[in-house]
Enzyme design. Sequence first.
Site, mmCIF file in Angstrom:
data_model
loop_
_atom_site.group_PDB
_atom_site.id
_atom_site.type_symbol
_atom_site.label_atom_id
_atom_site.label_comp_id
_atom_site.label_asym_id
_atom_site.label_seq_id
_atom_site.Cartn_x
_atom_site.Cartn_y
_atom_site.Cartn_z
ATOM 1 N N GLU A 86 0.809 -1.222 0.000
ATOM 2 C CA GLU A 86 0.000 0.000 0.000
ATOM 3 C C GLU A 86 0.843 1.272 0.000
ATOM 4 O OE1 GLU A 86 -3.040 0.422 -0.587
ATOM 5 O OE2 GLU A 86 -4.138 -1.351 0.024
ATOM 6 N N ASP A 118 -6.715 7.958 -0.274
ATOM 7 C CA ASP A 118 -6.178 6.944 0.632
ATOM 8 C C ASP A 118 -5.002 7.559 1.387
ATOM 9 O OD1 ASP A 118 -7.987 5.093 -0.397
ATOM 10 O OD2 ASP A 118 -6.593 4.418 -1.934
#
Length: 147
Positions: free
Chosen positions: A53, A71
Site C-alpha cells: 500500500e 487513501d
Amino acid sequence: MKALLILGLLLLSVAVQGKTFKRCELAKTLKNLGLAGYKGVSLANWMCLAKGESNYNTQAKNYNPGSKSTDYGIFQINSKWWCNDGKTPKAVNGCGVSCSALLKDDITQAVACAKKIVSQQGITAWVAWKNKCRNRDLTSYVKGCGV
C-alpha cells in the site's frame, strides 16, 4: 542569510516527507501495537499489506478520482469510509479520526483504524493485500526481525 534560508527549506522538506519505516522497525512496531495475529491476520500479512500500500511510508497519499476520495498513510485508509479529510463527498468516517492523523509518524491511530477495518471487513478490504499478498509465502517480511 541565504544559507539559513536554504537550510530552512531543507528542514521543511524533511519534515513533510514523513517517516518511511525500515522493515524490521515496522514489524516490531506493529507487534507492539497488537497487530500480530489480530483477528487471525499474521504479522507477515500486515507487513506485506503495508509494503504494497505505502512502501512503509507514513505520508503516502493517493487520490481516487472515481470516488473523489483519498487513501491515507501506511495502510492507505480511505477517506470515503474510514477517516475525515473535510473534502470527500458523503464521507462516513468509520474510524472517527481525521485523515491527517493517519499520516503521522506515530502510527498508533492508523493501527487502531486498521483494526476496526479488519474487524468489520477482513484483510480483503485492502486491494493491495488481495493482489500482492494473498496465497503467497510472506515469511520474508518478518524474517530476521526477532518478532
